[in-house]
Structures are given as structure tokens and as C-alpha cells.
Motif scaffolding. Sequence first.
Motif, PDB file in Angstrom:
ATOM      1  N   GLU A   1       0.469  -1.339  -0.147  1.00 55.96           N
ATOM      2  CA  GLU A   1      -0.089   0.194   0.179  1.00 55.96           C
ATOM      3  C   GLU A   1       0.841   1.568   0.230  1.00 55.96           C
ATOM      4  OE1 GLU A   1      -0.152  -3.043   2.795  1.00 55.96           O
ATOM      5  OE2 GLU A   1      -2.352  -3.289   1.938  1.00 55.96           O
TER       6      GLU A   1
ATOM      7  N   ASP B   1      -1.812   3.101  -8.888  1.00 62.28           N
ATOM      8  CA  ASP B   1      -2.307   2.455  -9.224  1.00 62.28           C
ATOM      9  C   ASP B   1      -1.699   2.571 -10.965  1.00 62.28           C
ATOM     10  OD1 ASP B   1      -4.185   0.953  -9.477  1.00 62.28           O
ATOM     11  OD2 ASP B   1      -5.931   2.302  -9.994  1.00 62.28           O
TER      12      ASP B   1
ATOM     13  N   LYS C   1      -3.901  -1.505  -6.931  1.00 61.85           N
ATOM     14  CA  LYS C   1      -5.139  -0.821  -6.215  1.00 61.85           C
ATOM     15  C   LYS C   1      -6.680  -0.705  -6.464  1.00 61.85           C
ATOM     16  CE  LYS C   1      -5.852   3.738  -3.860  1.00 61.85           C
ATOM     17  NZ  LYS C   1      -6.087   5.187  -4.148  1.00 61.85           N
ATOM     18  N   THR C   2      -7.191  -0.440  -7.865  1.00 62.98           N
ATOM     19  CA  THR C   2      -8.049  -1.261  -8.618  1.00 62.98           C
ATOM     20  C   THR C   2      -8.738  -2.595  -8.647  1.00 62.98           C
ATOM     21  OG1 THR C   2      -8.333   1.070 -10.523  1.00 62.98           O
ATOM     22  CG2 THR C   2      -9.261  -0.975 -10.800  1.00 62.98           C
TER      23      THR C   2
ATOM     24  N   GLU D   1      -7.679  -4.402  -5.868  1.00 70.07           N
ATOM     25  CA  GLU D   1      -7.228  -4.596  -4.375  1.00 70.07           C
ATOM     26  C   GLU D   1      -8.825  -4.178  -3.972  1.00 70.07           C
ATOM     27  OE1 GLU D   1      -5.772  -5.442  -0.796  1.00 70.07           O
ATOM     28  OE2 GLU D   1      -4.474  -5.736  -2.765  1.00 70.07           O
ATOM     29  N   GLU D   2      -9.494  -2.770  -4.401  1.00 64.97           N
ATOM     30  CA  GLU D   2      -9.924  -1.980  -3.446  1.00 64.97           C
ATOM     31  C   GLU D   2     -11.470  -2.871  -4.326  1.00 64.97           C
ATOM     32  OE1 GLU D   2      -9.777   1.686  -5.181  1.00 64.97           O
ATOM     33  OE2 GLU D   2      -9.081   2.410  -4.106  1.00 64.97           O
ATOM     34  N   ALA D   3     -11.852  -3.738  -5.941  1.00 62.65           N
ATOM     35  CA  ALA D   3     -12.477  -4.285  -5.732  1.00 62.65           C
ATOM     36  C   ALA D   3     -12.188  -6.071  -5.379  1.00 62.65           C
ATOM     37  CB  ALA D   3     -12.260  -4.274  -7.519  1.00 62.65           C
ATOM     38  N   GLY D   4     -11.544  -6.303  -5.098  1.00 62.43           N
ATOM     39  CA  GLY D   4     -11.434  -7.727  -4.101  1.00 62.43           C
ATOM     40  C   GLY D   4     -10.902  -9.029  -4.629  1.00 62.43           C
ATOM     41  N   LYS D   5     -10.363  -8.011  -5.268  1.00 58.60           N
ATOM     42  CA  LYS D   5     -10.079  -9.082  -6.405  1.00 58.60           C
ATOM     43  C   LYS D   5      -8.119 -10.338  -5.984  1.00 58.60           C
ATOM     44  CE  LYS D   5     -11.474  -7.328 -10.834  1.00 58.60           C
ATOM     45  NZ  LYS D   5     -11.541  -6.971 -12.490  1.00 58.60           N
ATOM     46  N   ASN D   6      -7.308  -9.262  -5.225  1.00 63.24           N
ATOM     47  CA  ASN D   6      -6.119  -9.823  -4.625  1.00 63.24           C
ATOM     48  C   ASN D   6      -6.456 -10.273  -3.222  1.00 63.24           C
ATOM     49  OD1 ASN D   6      -4.872  -8.195  -6.865  1.00 63.24           O
ATOM     50  ND2 ASN D   6      -4.299  -6.510  -5.667  1.00 63.24           N
TER      51      ASN D   6
END
Length: 209
Positions: free
Chosen positions: A161, A169, A174-175, A177-182
Motif C-alpha cells: 500500500e 495505481d 490498487k483498483t 485491491e478495492e474490487a476484492g480481486k487480490n
Amino acid sequence: IIRGYIAKYNDPPVNTFISVNGVNGGTGAVPYCIPKASSAEVNKTSPDSLSSGRICNGLMEVASKRAYSTFAQTHSFQANYWRDPRPQAKEAYAAYSQLAQWNNEGRVYNSTLNENYAKTQKFVWVMALQDEMVWPKEGEQWGAPNPLHPFDGENNILDREETEWFVKDLFGLKTAEEAGKNHYESFDGPHLGFSTDDVNGWINKYFNV
């Protein structure tokens, strides 16, 4: 190979990507040979460590000079992942490194990298907790050396982070991460020292089989 495919093409898209001890953030040291940033730090160590520190520093200089060229980046996959964390090496890294292009750290920003990255629905980043082959091992989960003091100090490794590629990004991390993909996994062992149970667990958990 798959990481490069996602960055450059991702058509047809990769749905789920598992990176096991991948050199995602690059490697900034010769395996098992982490250099010291300052001679003062080296001089505080034992005679054996002193010799080792100087050797590692020398190997790093040679590696950077050899890796950052068109020839090396074209013919050596090891050179592709070399990421000298020192500020004085940043320009050469941006100019020549294939990794820099994939992570949008090159001289020209490429929005297609973000678009391609967004096509994948799930990323799994697996770190070996005892990894001495890849430095820093945290790069397997997108951490990176602190460019202000990459080898010395208590906070010489940035959390993902805190990295430039996350904060800005640069390619879509980061995108995602925010979408819960990582998703993040680890095992207590050396580089690629995972067990069959580990692999089965990741497959069952992330591929719904």
C-alpha cells in the motif's frame, strides 16, 4: 509468462491467476547475497560478513550494468526481473527493463496495461516466508524496497500500500485491491518449497473444484 500475457494481451482473458513466489516486484539482489547500502553498515559486521557485504555490493553493480541493456532484456529472463532499488538506477530501469514496462514504470505511461489487468477476476499472490532467492520476498506480494534506504534501517521494505505502483495505481493493482480481486497466501519455507497439500489447498480454494 502468464504475468506478461496479462499485461500485454489478456485476450482471451485469464480469469484466475495464481503467482507462487513470482518475481512480481522484481528482485533487487543476487540470490542469497543482499548488499549493504553504506560502508558504515558493512563495517559494523564481522570480518566474514564484511567480505560478504563487499562482494554482494560488487555483484550488484555488475548485475545492474549488464541487465539494463537492450541485449540483456531481449535474451535473459533473469535480466527482465532485475530491479535495482537505488535512486541512481531508476532511469536505466525505466529505459530498459521489461518489468518496468509491465508495471507501468517506464518512460511512457500505457493505459492499456490497466485495461488488460482489469480483465482478470482473481489474483492470488503466494509468498515463501523463508525465501532467500528473491529479494525482497515481500515483492511476491507487491512490497518493495524503500528507495530512500533500500538495504538499511528498520523500514527498508515498503508494504504494497506504500509503493508507488499501488499509490498511483500504475497498472491496476490498487483498483484490483478495492474490487476484492487480490488474495494473499504464504507458506513457511524457501523459494518454491511448497507442499502438495499447499497446492491442493490453493486450487480447491480459488478454482472452485
